[in-house]
Design an enzyme around this catalytic site. Structure first.
Site, PDB file in Angstrom:
ATOM      1  N   TYR A  16       0.811  -1.222   0.000  1.00 57.78           N
ATOM      2  CA  TYR A  16       0.000   0.000   0.000  1.00 57.78           C
ATOM      3  C   TYR A  16       0.845   1.271   0.000  1.00 57.78           C
ATOM      4  O   TYR A  16       0.317   2.371  -0.135  1.00 57.78           O
ATOM      5  CB  TYR A  16      -0.922   0.029   1.222  1.00 57.78           C
ATOM      6  CG  TYR A  16      -1.923  -1.092   1.262  1.00 57.78           C
ATOM      7  CD1 TYR A  16      -2.964  -1.148   0.346  1.00 57.78           C
ATOM      8  CD2 TYR A  16      -1.826  -2.096   2.217  1.00 57.78           C
ATOM      9  CE1 TYR A  16      -3.889  -2.186   0.391  1.00 57.78           C
ATOM     10  CE2 TYR A  16      -2.749  -3.131   2.266  1.00 57.78           C
ATOM     11  CZ  TYR A  16      -3.775  -3.174   1.346  1.00 57.78           C
ATOM     12  OH  TYR A  16      -4.686  -4.187   1.379  1.00 57.78           O
ATOM     13  N   HIS A  21      -4.457   6.012  -1.741  1.00 61.46           N
ATOM     14  CA  HIS A  21      -5.173   5.957  -0.462  1.00 61.46           C
ATOM     15  C   HIS A  21      -4.241   6.238   0.714  1.00 61.46           C
ATOM     16  O   HIS A  21      -4.694   6.574   1.797  1.00 61.46           O
ATOM     17  CB  HIS A  21      -5.792   4.564  -0.321  1.00 61.46           C
ATOM     18  CG  HIS A  21      -7.134   4.530   0.332  1.00 61.46           C
ATOM     19  ND1 HIS A  21      -8.017   5.587   0.355  1.00 61.46           N
ATOM     20  CD2 HIS A  21      -7.777   3.517   0.983  1.00 61.46           C
ATOM     21  CE1 HIS A  21      -9.119   5.236   0.984  1.00 61.46           C
ATOM     22  NE2 HIS A  21      -8.998   3.986   1.384  1.00 61.46           N
ATOM     23  N   TYR A  65      -5.467  -0.262   9.836  1.00 62.55           N
ATOM     24  CA  TYR A  65      -5.982  -0.182   8.471  1.00 62.55           C
ATOM     25  C   TYR A  65      -7.013   0.939   8.403  1.00 62.55           C
ATOM     26  O   TYR A  65      -7.582   1.358   9.403  1.00 62.55           O
ATOM     27  CB  TYR A  65      -6.555  -1.512   7.955  1.00 62.55           C
ATOM     28  CG  TYR A  65      -5.472  -2.521   7.670  1.00 62.55           C
ATOM     29  CD1 TYR A  65      -4.768  -2.493   6.481  1.00 62.55           C
ATOM     30  CD2 TYR A  65      -5.134  -3.480   8.622  1.00 62.55           C
ATOM     31  CE1 TYR A  65      -3.747  -3.406   6.221  1.00 62.55           C
ATOM     32  CE2 TYR A  65      -4.117  -4.397   8.374  1.00 62.55           C
ATOM     33  CZ  TYR A  65      -3.434  -4.347   7.175  1.00 62.55           C
ATOM     34  OH  TYR A  65      -2.431  -5.229   6.930  1.00 62.55           O
ATOM     35  N   ASN A  67     -10.089   1.452   7.441  1.00 62.89           N
ATOM     36  CA  ASN A  67     -11.486   1.387   7.859  1.00 62.89           C
ATOM     37  C   ASN A  67     -11.690   1.390   9.365  1.00 62.89           C
ATOM     38  O   ASN A  67     -12.820   1.516   9.829  1.00 62.89           O
ATOM     39  CB  ASN A  67     -12.161   0.159   7.249  1.00 62.89           C
ATOM     40  CG  ASN A  67     -12.206   0.235   5.740  1.00 62.89           C
ATOM     41  OD1 ASN A  67     -11.839   1.240   5.127  1.00 62.89           O
ATOM     42  ND2 ASN A  67     -12.648  -0.833   5.115  1.00 62.89           N
ATOM     43  N   ASN A 113     -14.191   5.680   4.301  1.00 65.42           N
ATOM     44  CA  ASN A 113     -14.352   4.784   5.447  1.00 65.42           C
ATOM     45  C   ASN A 113     -13.476   5.159   6.642  1.00 65.42           C
ATOM     46  O   ASN A 113     -13.860   4.935   7.784  1.00 65.42           O
ATOM     47  CB  ASN A 113     -14.092   3.337   5.030  1.00 65.42           C
ATOM     48  CG  ASN A 113     -15.207   2.804   4.147  1.00 65.42           C
ATOM     49  OD1 ASN A 113     -16.356   3.224   4.267  1.00 65.42           O
ATOM     50  ND2 ASN A 113     -14.866   1.902   3.256  1.00 65.42           N
TER      51      ASN A 113
END
Length: 188
Positions: A16, A21, A65, A67, A113
């Site tokens: 990631y 993001h 993470y 969310n 989120n």
């Protein structure tokens, strides 16, 4: 001494690292590299401390993470006794053109989120957020692939200047407050 919690949202793990993001993590990493300090792994995230002009900045990259970001934010706000007005959450925003920077004192989660979980855990939408535009240049139904994709070469070429400006926004938020920072930087 005034304390501030500066949170960059993102997902942990190498896969990631350079995704759209993860701009929240990228901004905090750029800030720390520019000011010669590093992060250490602690409960629910990676933390770093930095002082400027009598203020303590606590930087947090949640390890929960995206969310579940609110859990780490709520924990560190309570542990460090950070008032809500001294919280700044940095995140990506699909609704803004690439590189557009926008600060807000409150607002909806906009379908994000990480912000949704933060609002849920803090039980309020009245916290400062710094949104970094990543644009919405994806086909219908491909949003997840888009936000979890790496930056394009063109975006990468423009990122350094945007990251430098982002560090100035953090300093301004801490030293001058949200309203002045919004007036000076929104839309730039």
């Amino acid at each position: 001494m005034k304390k501030f919690l500066i949170v960059g949202l993102g997902n942990i793990g190498e896969k990631y690292e350079n995704t759209r993001h993860n701009i929240g993590f990228k901004i905090l990493d750029y800030y720390s590299a520019s000011n010669d300090f590093g992060f250490k792994t602690d409960k629910l995230g990676d933390l770093a401390y930095h002082k400027i002009k009598g203020r303590t900045l606590i930087f947090l990259k949640p390890s929960t993470y995206m969310n579940l970001s609110g859990k780490a934010i709520k924990y560190w706000m309570a542990k460090e006794k950070i008032p809500l007005e001294n919280l700044l959450v940095i995140t990506d925003d699909l609704n803004l053109p690439f590189g557009t920077l926008r600060l807000k004192a409150k607002g909806s989660d906009g379908g994000h989120n990480g912000l949704k979980d933060t609002q849920d855990k803090l039980q309020t939408a009245k916290y400062s957020r710094f949104r970094f535009g990543i644009s919405n240049d994806f086909s219908k139904g491909r949003q997840v692939d888009y936000v979890l994709a790496n930056w394009t070469d063109e975006e990468n070429n423009q990122l350094k200047e945007r990251l430098e400006l982002s560090t100035k926004i953090i300093d301004s938020f801490v030293l001058s407050g949200l309203k002045i920072t919004m007036n000076n930087y929104n839309g730039k």
